[in-house]
Design an enzyme around this catalytic site. Structure first.
Site, PDB file in Angstrom:
ATOM      1  N   ALA A 177      97.570 130.548  29.782  1.00  0.00           N
ATOM      2  CA  ALA A 177      96.225 129.969  29.798  1.00  0.00           C
ATOM      3  C   ALA A 177      96.002 129.063  31.008  1.00  0.00           C
ATOM      4  O   ALA A 177      94.935 129.063  31.591  1.00  0.00           O
ATOM      5  CB  ALA A 177      95.956 129.193  28.518  1.00  0.00           C
ATOM      6  N   HIS A 178      96.965 128.253  31.355  1.00  0.00           N
ATOM      7  CA  HIS A 178      96.875 127.534  32.617  1.00  0.00           C
ATOM      8  C   HIS A 178      98.252 127.221  33.149  1.00  0.00           C
ATOM      9  O   HIS A 178      99.233 127.221  32.425  1.00  0.00           O
ATOM     10  CB  HIS A 178      96.013 126.267  32.575  1.00  0.00           C
TER      11      HIS A 178
END
Lengths: 147, 162
Positions: A92-93
């Protein structure tokens, strides 16, 4: 970003109306008209100030899980490894940080087993140890930044 | 919460974001095969159940001037960690606070607090002040600033639920 944009960002961080003309209602509260709010939001997304405008999903409420993971990546391999890690849709990041453990990313997956499997794939692809740090307790999640 | 097939169609329709048109819920309804009123009702239920945390902005901190993003980590004795975590969340500039497992020998830290600020020196000073206020300055701790960001898009619904 001008003063009006900052007002929009501050005003809409808490949520968005659920009614047939939500932009009209939100715009009225911000002292704007509907068309201008929509145009400005579109521009904030285009220019990357907002990564998106829409729902913030909570993976955990759907039975899913997040795992924070860290790797110590040699400097000269960093970009190549980042590409391999980021190619996984579950990532996701991903941040580079100043530490021996210099790559920190979050995996969102439907089960803890799937999250661990993704970390295992990354380990195998990169040949670098991946430390898994799932959260054991969450004390608060809020967003109170004022632009 | 158990998602119904209709909820899944709606979440699929929402994956790219909320349409930037005057009647966004009507557009989502067309995509998901339901009436505007049903979209609104289901989104309210999904928010109440916490599946959708909220609708609205996903801001990139960096782009609104919060350029210093400090992951502050501490090694707090296990019998104190919950109390310390709860207290740290009351500081307005702590945006996230978690307890996580230590990974010895390389990683002795079990409490993670994210502190955002506009400028590195000010963030470091603020962290020192927080540690002092909470009697934590003597504990092993580290501050990891981010130097580059590769992805920031939040969790995808599909990754979790597909």
């Amino acid at each position: 970003m001008d003063a009006t944009d900052r007002r929009i960002v501050a005003g809409l961080q808490g949520g968005f109306p659920l009614c047939p003309r939500p932009y009209e209602r939100a715009a009225r509260e911000l002292g704007l008209d509907e068309g201008e709010l929509i145009r400005r939001l579109a521009r904030l997304v285009e220019t990357g100030v907002l990564s998106r405008f829409g729902p913030l999903f909570n993976v955990e409420a759907m039975g899913g899980t997040y795992v924070l993971a860290a790797m110590a990546v040699p400097e000269d391999a960093f970009d190549r490894v980042a590409e391999m890690v980021n190619a996984h849709v579950e990532v996701a990041h991903n941040y580079e940080r100043e530490h021996l453990l210099n790559m920190w990313f979050v995996v969102a997956a439907e089960t803890p087993e799937r999250a661990e499997a993704v970390l295992g794939e990354i380990r195998a692809e990169t040949g670098i140890e991946v430390l898994s740090m799932p959260k054991l307790e969450e004390y608060f999640v809020g967003l109170r930044l004022q632009p | 919460m158990e998602l119904s097939p209709a909820d899944r169609r709606l979440l699929d329709a929402l994956e790219g974001g909320l349409p930037l048109v005057p009647r966004p819920y009507a557009v989502l309804g067309e995509r998901a095969g339901m009436a505007e009123a049903e979209v609104i009702r289901r989104l309210a239920a999904l928010q109440a159940a916490g599946v959708v945390k909220r609708l609205g902005l996903v801001v990139r901190h960096h782009e609104i001037g919060y350029r210093a993003n400090a992951m502050t980590v501490m090694d707090v004795p296990d019998d104190m960690v919950d109390a310390v975590g709860e207290r740290l969340t009351r500081a307005a500039d702590v945006t996230l606070c978690y307890r996580r497992p230590r990974r010895l020998p390389g990683w002795p830290y079990n409490l993670f607090a994210m502190v955002h600020g506009r400028e590195r020196g000010a963030v470091l000073a603020r962290i020192d002040q927080l540690l002092d206020e909470h009697g934590l300055a003597g504990l092993p701790h580290a501050v990891l600033f981010s130097t580059r960001r590769f992805k920031q898009r939040g969790a995808r619904y599909r990754a979790a639920a597909a």
